[in-house]
Each structure stands twice: as structure tokens, then as C-alpha cells.
Enzyme design. Structure first.
Site: not given
Ligand code: NAP
Length: 248
Positions: A16, A64-65, A156, A158, A160, A189
Site C-alpha cells: 500500500a 514481506d508478504v 504471473y 498462474a 492471479k 492500469i
Molecule cells: P506497484 O506499483 O508495483 O505496487 C506494488 C506494491 O506492492 C509496491 O508498493 C511493492 O513494494 C509492494 N510489494 C511487492 N512485493 C511485496 C512483498 N513481498 N511484501 C509487501 N509488499 C510488497 O503495482 P500496482 O500496479 O499498484 O499493483 C497492485 C496490485 O494490482 C498487484 O497485485 C498487481 O499484480 C495488480 N494488478 C496491477 C495491474 C496494473 O496494470 N498495474 C493490472 C492487474 C493487476 P516495493 O515498492 O518494495 O516493491
């Protein structure tokens, strides 16, 4: 005008510190919830300031989730600080893209651990409190990649798709205790995750989106807010696709 209220609710959002997770936190505090902001990264001060501006309480937790102990500690700390958990949003996610031929085992393991095992671990830790309270909502962030597949994203997609199967199964297990479990499946997004795509790929993606553009993080956050709220009280086991029509 009817507004969505989460007054008095305690919400935990993973991943978040930025992107979609941060937008979810912002929607939740505007609706009156207190929030546990969990991330691997430090939680930025300006996000904590936003929470404060809305008169809500934020508890930042470094986690770290992909580690089960961290997930247990996240929920234990939430209960110790707030006494309950009403909403859990499993949002943290990563990509490690490669065609399968070139996908090394560590890229498979890392993506499955962060995107899927975390959903098991955080949900398992939270669910006992929700079942006891006979109330609660879990929202898991999946992806259209988990529905349609995407070349270069076997790991990825798999993970999701796994999130969807997990959510439907858990929804069936806990519905009798008035706990709802749903997914949001975003399309493309605008966030740090998609910023890395090269311009040609972005153009090819946009050509497949009937609404003709990438979505914004608020588009996803508002869908999550709806599912978290009493307006969705009869919705469980659902996958709310928010993708500009890409996967229809
Ligand atoms: P993002 O900007 O990369 O943000 C992801 C966040 O998760 C970052 O703050 C990251 O922290 C954190 N994170 C990563 N690994 C972690 C861990 N092991 N423990 C705790 N936190 C962790 O991505 P987003 O676009 O907002 O994506 C959010 C969700 O939506 C994800 O599940 C993604 O797969 C899903 N999603 C996104 C899109 C898209 O187009 N953006 C599309 C479909 C689904 P760090 O900064 O330390 O890496």
C-alpha cells in the site's frame, strides 16, 4: 446523495505504499476507515499525512508478504492495536516476466510467493478473527492475466488465476459466518508496474481496450471500496473485472 461509509471499520491493505494499494488506502480513509498500511517499502510521509487530514488513524507496518511469519505478525499487530479486523485487501504483487522457455525457477517461485502464497497466509491469519466476529470482508487483487492469460507471464497469470480459485473456495467456506471474499481483476492500469512497458507494447495494449486507454489506480480503488462496503453485502465469490472492456 447516497455515500459509501466505512465509519468505524479497520482495514488492512498490503502493498500500500504506492500505486493501486495507496489509492485503496486513500478511498478507505475518505470513507471513514482506519487503516493498516503494509508494505515491503517504507510508507511515505505524504500518505500518512493524507490519512491524518481525514481524521483517521494509520498504522504503517513493514512486511514481506511472501513470508508466512510476516503475515501472521501483520494480523496479530492489527488485532493488538485496533482490537479487530473488518477488511483485508491482499494487493501486494510483483511481475518477473519471461517467455516460459527462459523463465528460471526463481522467477516462478518469487511471483507465486508474493502474489499467491501471501493471499493464503494473510487470509488464514485474518479469517479466524472475522469468523469469530461473524463479519468481515476479504478482497484479493487478481488480474485479467489470470482470466485471459498473457504471453510472457506464465508465472504471473498462474498466480492471479490461483487467487481467483482461492477466493471462490474461501468464499464458500466462510459465507455461513457472514464473511465475504471477492476479487477485483484489473486490466492495464497506469502504475509503476506498467510504466516499465515500452511505448510500442503500450500502444498494442491500448488497441485491444474498447475504452481506448489504460485505467487509473482510482478506477480499481473505487471497485475495491464498493466490495468492502455494505452496498456489496450480497456479493461474495465474485470477480469484478475492471479493464475498460478488454477481456469481454
Ligand atoms: P506497484 O506499483 O508495483 O505496487 C506494488 C506494491 O506492492 C509496491 O508498493 C511493492 O513494494 C509492494 N510489494 C511487492 N512485493 C511485496 C512483498 N513481498 N511484501 C509487501 N509488499 C510488497 O503495482 P500496482 O500496479 O499498484 O499493483 C497492485 C496490485 O494490482 C498487484 O497485485 C498487481 O499484480 C495488480 N494488478 C496491477 C495491474 C496494473 O496494470 N498495474 C493490472 C492487474 C493487476 P516495493 O515498492 O518494495 O516493491
Amino acid at each position: 446523495m447516497k455515500t459509501i461509509s466505512l465509519e468505524g471499520q479497520i482495514a488492512v491493505v498490503t502493498g500500500a505504499s504506492r500505486g493501486i494499494g495507496r489509492a485503496i488506502v486513500e478511498e478507505f480513509v475518505q470513507a471513514g476507515a482506519d487503516v493498516v498500511i503494509a508494505d515491503l517499502a517504507d510508507i511515505p510521509q505524504d500518505l500518512l499525512d493524507v490519512v491524518k487530514q481525514h481524521g483517521r488513524r494509520a498504522l504503517p507496518i513493514k512486511v514481506d508478504v511472501s513470508k508466512v511469519e510476516d503475515c501472521n505478525q501483520l494480523i496479530d499487530t492489527t488485532i493488538a492495536e485496533f482490537g479487530k479486523i473488518d477488511i483485508l485487501v491482499n494487493n501486494a504483487g510483483i511481475t518477473r516476466d519471461a517467455l516460459l522457455m527462459r523463465m528460471e525457477e526463481d522467477a516462478w517461485d518469487a511471483v507465486l510467493a508474493v502474489n499467491l502464497k501471501s493471499v493464503y497466509a494473510c487470509s488464514r491469519a485474518a479469517i479466524k478473527h472475522m469468523m469469530k466476529a461473524r463479519s468481515g470482508v476479504i478482497i484479493n487483487i487478481s488480474s485479467v492475466a489470470g482470466i485471459m492469460g498473457n504471453a510472457g507471464q506464465c508465472n504471473y497469470a498462474a498466480s492471479k488465476a490461483g487467487v481467483i480459485g482461492f477466493s471462490k473456495s474461501l468464499a464458500r467456506e466462510v459465507a455461513g459466518r457472514n464473511v465475504r471474499v471477492n476479487c477485483v481483476a484489473p486490466g492495464f492500469i497506469r502504475s509503476k508496474m506498467t510504466d516499465v512497458l515500452d511505448e510500442k507494447v503500450k500502444q498494442a495494449v491500448v488497441a485491444q481496450i474498447p475504452l481506448g486507454r489504460f485505467g487509473e489506480v482510482t478506477d480499481i480503488a473505487q471497485a475495491v471500496l464498493y466490495l468492502a462496503s455494505p452496498m456489496a453485502q450480497y456479493v461474495t465469490g465474485a470477480v469484478l473485472v475492471v479493464d475498460g472492456g478488454m477481456s469481454m
